[in-house]
Design an enzyme around this catalytic site. Structure first.
Site, short mmCIF file in Angstrom:
data_model
loop_
_atom_site.label_atom_id
_atom_site.label_comp_id
_atom_site.label_asym_id
_atom_site.label_seq_id
_atom_site.Cartn_x
_atom_site.Cartn_y
_atom_site.Cartn_z
N THR A 1 3.08 -0.78 8.69
CA THR A 1 3.64 -1.60 9.77
C THR A 1 3.88 -3.05 9.35
OG1 THR A 1 1.42 -2.21 10.46
CG2 THR A 1 2.42 -0.27 11.54
N HIS B 1 9.43 -29.85 11.29
CA HIS B 1 8.77 -28.59 10.92
C HIS B 1 7.73 -28.82 9.83
CE1 HIS B 1 11.62 -26.67 13.49
NE2 HIS B 1 12.63 -27.15 12.79
N CYS C 1 3.30 -2.85 3.99
CA CYS C 1 2.41 -1.73 4.29
C CYS C 1 3.13 -0.89 5.34
CB CYS C 1 1.01 -2.19 4.72
SG CYS C 1 0.88 -3.03 6.30
N HIS D 1 11.88 -22.82 9.59
CA HIS D 1 10.90 -23.51 10.43
C HIS D 1 9.47 -23.41 9.92
CE1 HIS D 1 13.43 -23.77 14.39
NE2 HIS D 1 14.10 -24.19 13.32
N ASP E 1 0.87 -1.17 0.00
CA ASP E 1 0.00 0.00 0.00
C ASP E 1 0.91 1.24 0.00
OD1 ASP E 1 0.84 0.44 2.60
OD2 ASP E 1 -1.16 0.38 3.50
C1 RB5 Z 1 -2.03 2.95 6.23
O1 RB5 Z 1 -2.12 4.22 6.77
C2 RB5 Z 1 -1.64 1.95 7.30
O2 RB5 Z 1 -2.71 1.74 8.17
C3 RB5 Z 1 -1.19 0.65 6.67
O3 RB5 Z 1 -0.12 0.89 5.83
C4 RB5 Z 1 -0.72 -0.43 7.62
O4 RB5 Z 1 0.21 0.04 8.52
C5 RB5 Z 1 -1.79 -1.25 8.25
O5 RB5 Z 1 -1.55 -2.20 8.99
#
Ligand code: RB5
Length: 149
Positions: A70, A136, A68, A101, A11
């Site tokens: 996080t 595993h 994304c 694993h 994203d």
């Molecule tokens: C987008 O703002 C953010 O929420 C997305 O990139 C991500 O971190 C979601 O888990």
């Protein structure tokens, strides 16, 4: 011999990291299937997890990378598909273990939580590390419902 294909998608929170990793994947000898997003506009990360899961399911790619902000949302979305084992990784140890694993077929990282050089290192390890199998393999088979009592 044709190059193995890896799909990559993100994203808007992972766009810079995607641009960096696409170059590394090509240098590592992989054919890259870039599923977007391609610009800074805000998009919904589940849509890109679906695109990548479909590419794996359809045999268009053998492995995947998802990014994304996080890595959390896109890994949750990807792991809803039974054929996906997506590992959210923050360091080299995690990148190695998710292959050895867990036989992870998708590497997930956060563009806002992991620095570029750590991400490059994790990608290289993910690509180059083999699954250990053995005990595993039994555990991994249970992830998809196989081998359950
Ligand atoms: C987008 O703002 C953010 O929420 C997305 O990139 C991500 O971190 C979601 O888990």
């Amino acid at each position: 011999m044709s190059a193995k294909t890896i799909a990559i998608a993100c994203d808007h929170g992972g766009i810079e990291m995607k641009e960096l990793l696409v170059k590394d994947l090509a240098a590592l000898g992989w054919s890259v299937l870039d599923l977007g997003t391609d610009g800074p506009d805000s998009v919904d990360y589940p849509d890109f997890a679906v695109k990548l899961a479909e590419a794996l399911k359809g045999g268009k790619a053998e492995r995947g990378v998802l990014l994304c902000g996080t890595g959390i949302g896109i890994s949750i979305a990807a792991n809803r598909f039974e054929h996906v084992r997506a590992a959210l990784v923050h360091d080299a140890f995690g990148a190695r273990m998710c292959r050895q694993h867990n036989d992870a077929n998708v590497l997930v990282m956060g563009g806002r939580t992991t620095g570029p050089e750590v991400a490059r290192d994790c990608l290289k390890i993910f690509i180059e590390t083999e699954f250990e199998g053995g005990r595993h393999a039994r555990r991994v088979s249970k992830l998809s419902g196989d081998g359950q009592a």
